[in-house]
Design a protein around this motif. Structure first.
Motif, PDB file in Angstrom:
ATOM      1  N   GLU A  64     -10.802   4.975   5.783  1.00  0.00           N
ATOM      2  CA  GLU A  64      -9.891   4.523   4.741  1.00  0.00           C
ATOM      3  C   GLU A  64      -9.944   3.009   4.549  1.00  0.00           C
ATOM      4  OE1 GLU A  64      -5.153   5.265   3.881  1.00  0.00           O
ATOM      5  OE2 GLU A  64      -6.294   6.684   5.099  1.00  0.00           O
ATOM      6  N   TYR A  85      -9.569   2.750  -4.320  1.00  0.00           N
ATOM      7  CA  TYR A  85      -9.150   1.744  -3.343  1.00  0.00           C
ATOM      8  C   TYR A  85      -8.169   2.395  -2.367  1.00  0.00           C
ATOM      9  CZ  TYR A  85     -11.137  -1.839  -6.417  1.00  0.00           C
ATOM     10  OH  TYR A  85     -11.988  -2.609  -7.169  1.00  0.00           O
ATOM     11  N   ALA A  86      -8.672   2.844  -1.237  1.00  0.00           N
ATOM     12  CA  ALA A  86      -7.817   3.547  -0.274  1.00  0.00           C
ATOM     13  C   ALA A  86      -6.868   2.586   0.433  1.00  0.00           C
ATOM     14  CB  ALA A  86      -8.676   4.277   0.754  1.00  0.00           C
ATOM     15  N   SER A  87      -7.350   1.388   0.734  1.00  0.00           N
ATOM     16  CA  SER A  87      -6.535   0.345   1.374  1.00  0.00           C
ATOM     17  C   SER A  87      -6.711  -0.924   0.560  1.00  0.00           C
ATOM     18  CB  SER A  87      -6.989   0.129   2.822  1.00  0.00           C
ATOM     19  OG  SER A  87      -6.249  -0.900   3.433  1.00  0.00           O
ATOM     20  N   HIS A 117      -5.031   2.824  -6.112  1.00  0.00           N
ATOM     21  CA  HIS A 117      -5.319   3.947  -5.223  1.00  0.00           C
ATOM     22  C   HIS A 117      -6.041   5.067  -5.977  1.00  0.00           C
ATOM     23  CE1 HIS A 117      -3.357   2.459  -1.665  1.00  0.00           C
ATOM     24  NE2 HIS A 117      -2.175   2.368  -2.245  1.00  0.00           N
ATOM     25  N   ARG A 166      -3.443  10.799   6.045  1.00  0.00           N
ATOM     26  CA  ARG A 166      -3.463  10.399   4.632  1.00  0.00           C
ATOM     27  C   ARG A 166      -2.950  11.541   3.745  1.00  0.00           C
ATOM     28  NH1 ARG A 166      -8.946   8.648   1.317  1.00  0.00           N
ATOM     29  NH2 ARG A 166      -7.922   7.905  -0.575  1.00  0.00           N
ATOM     30  N   TYR A 220       3.440   3.998  -6.906  1.00  0.00           N
ATOM     31  CA  TYR A 220       2.404   3.476  -6.015  1.00  0.00           C
ATOM     32  C   TYR A 220       1.403   2.682  -6.839  1.00  0.00           C
ATOM     33  CZ  TYR A 220      -0.413   7.496  -7.613  1.00  0.00           C
ATOM     34  OH  TYR A 220      -1.094   8.420  -8.376  1.00  0.00           O
ATOM     35  N   TRP A 270       0.247  11.422   0.983  1.00  0.00           N
ATOM     36  CA  TRP A 270       0.167  11.731  -0.441  1.00  0.00           C
ATOM     37  C   TRP A 270       0.984  12.955  -0.808  1.00  0.00           C
ATOM     38  CZ3 TRP A 270      -0.896   8.400  -3.980  1.00  0.00           C
ATOM     39  CH2 TRP A 270      -1.679   7.289  -3.658  1.00  0.00           C
ATOM     40  N   ASN A 320       0.859  -1.172   0.000  1.00  0.00           N
ATOM     41  CA  ASN A 320       0.000   0.000   0.000  1.00  0.00           C
ATOM     42  C   ASN A 320       0.898   1.226   0.000  1.00  0.00           C
ATOM     43  OD1 ASN A 320      -3.129  -0.413   0.390  1.00  0.00           O
ATOM     44  ND2 ASN A 320      -2.122  -2.101   1.485  1.00  0.00           N
ATOM     45  N   VAL A 321       0.322   2.400  -0.224  1.00  0.00           N
ATOM     46  CA  VAL A 321       1.121   3.604  -0.381  1.00  0.00           C
ATOM     47  C   VAL A 321       1.927   3.924   0.884  1.00  0.00           C
ATOM     48  CG1 VAL A 321      -0.765   5.178   0.278  1.00  0.00           C
ATOM     49  CG2 VAL A 321       1.104   5.992  -1.190  1.00  0.00           C
TER      50      VAL A 321
END
Length: 239
Positions: free
Chosen positions: A222, A204-206, A200, A182, A196, A186, A46-47
């Motif tokens: 999230e 799709y946050a997670s 996202h 968050r 990334y 970013w 994930n990011v």
């Protein structure tokens, strides 16, 4: 097998007091300095996980590259698997992939556990695909401390998460992004032109396993897209 790493003693209260509000880089710099052996990052790519990898591999560059554990559940999105290979090459990463023993395809998984184990027994699904492989990986890498990409603002269940805690076996667990938001994540991505997961950008946050992950709606937590409708908030790794 490598020799065991002697586990030092950590004063959690003192560490959490000292680092409350600290930048992630400062937390990771402390970890690299004080845990030169046995420091591991766990990553679902994930990011936030990649932000930590970026700090470790591009910025801090410890003498011993920190191993990055990725759990191949066999049910990741194709975009996630592409990103894993891209990040491995981009950072020259010490990637350590762990998966279920003796099962190497979705077809083999279904043959052994039946159709859609995540629907019939999600706890077993997470145990065999994530928890057991992770525990095995941490043991094989002689882990003293492991780094996660969790943030307090990801969900109400993480709102009180400390920077430093102990896992069930007494290993140090480090959450460098605990107090970050968050928005800050970013902003870092933009500043450093980080790679990334393109999911996202599609809501799709997670991002977890494909059958258990959906986009997140306006105003939702999230992690609301994980295990949607089940009341479940964690896979078991962080409980």
């Amino acid at each position: 097998m490598s020799s065991a790493v002697e586990s030092p003693t950590f004063d959690l209260a003192a560490l959490n007091h000292e680092f409350e509000g600290a930048e992630p880089r400062a937390v990771l710099a402390w970890a690299v300095e004080h845990i030169p052996q046995g420091l591991v990052q766990t990553s679902a790519f994930n990011v936030d996980d990649l932000l930590i990898t970026d700090l470790l591999y591009r910025d801090l560059q410890p003498a011993i590259p920190v191993p990055v554990i990725f759990l191949d559940t066999l049910y990741h999105f194709p975009e996630t698997l592409v990103l894993v290979e891209q990040a491995k090459e981009h950072y020259n990463m010490n990637l350590q992939v762990y998966k279920m023993p003796d099962i190497d395809s979705r077809e083999a998984f279904v043959a052994h556990y039946g159709e859609a184990l995540w629907d019939t027994n999600v706890e077993q699904f997470h145990h065999v695909t994530k928890i057991e492989p992770l525990m095995r990986g941490l043991a094989e890498l002689n882990t003293v401390a492991w780094i996660t990409g969790r943030r307090r603002d990801q969900a109400v269940t993480r709102a009180e998460m400390p920077y430093f805690e102990l896992d069930k076996l007494g290993r140090l667990k480090i959450n460098p992004l605990a107090a970050w938001t968050r928005k800050q994540t970013w902003a870092y991505v933009a500043e450093h032109s980080m790679i990334y997961n393109p999911l996202h950008d599609r809501g799709y946050a997670s991002i977890g396993d494909e059958p258990l992950t959906t986009p997140v709606g306006e105003g939702e937590d999230e992690r609301a897209g994980r295990w949607r409708g089940s009341g479940k908030t964690e896979c078991g790794i962080h409980i």
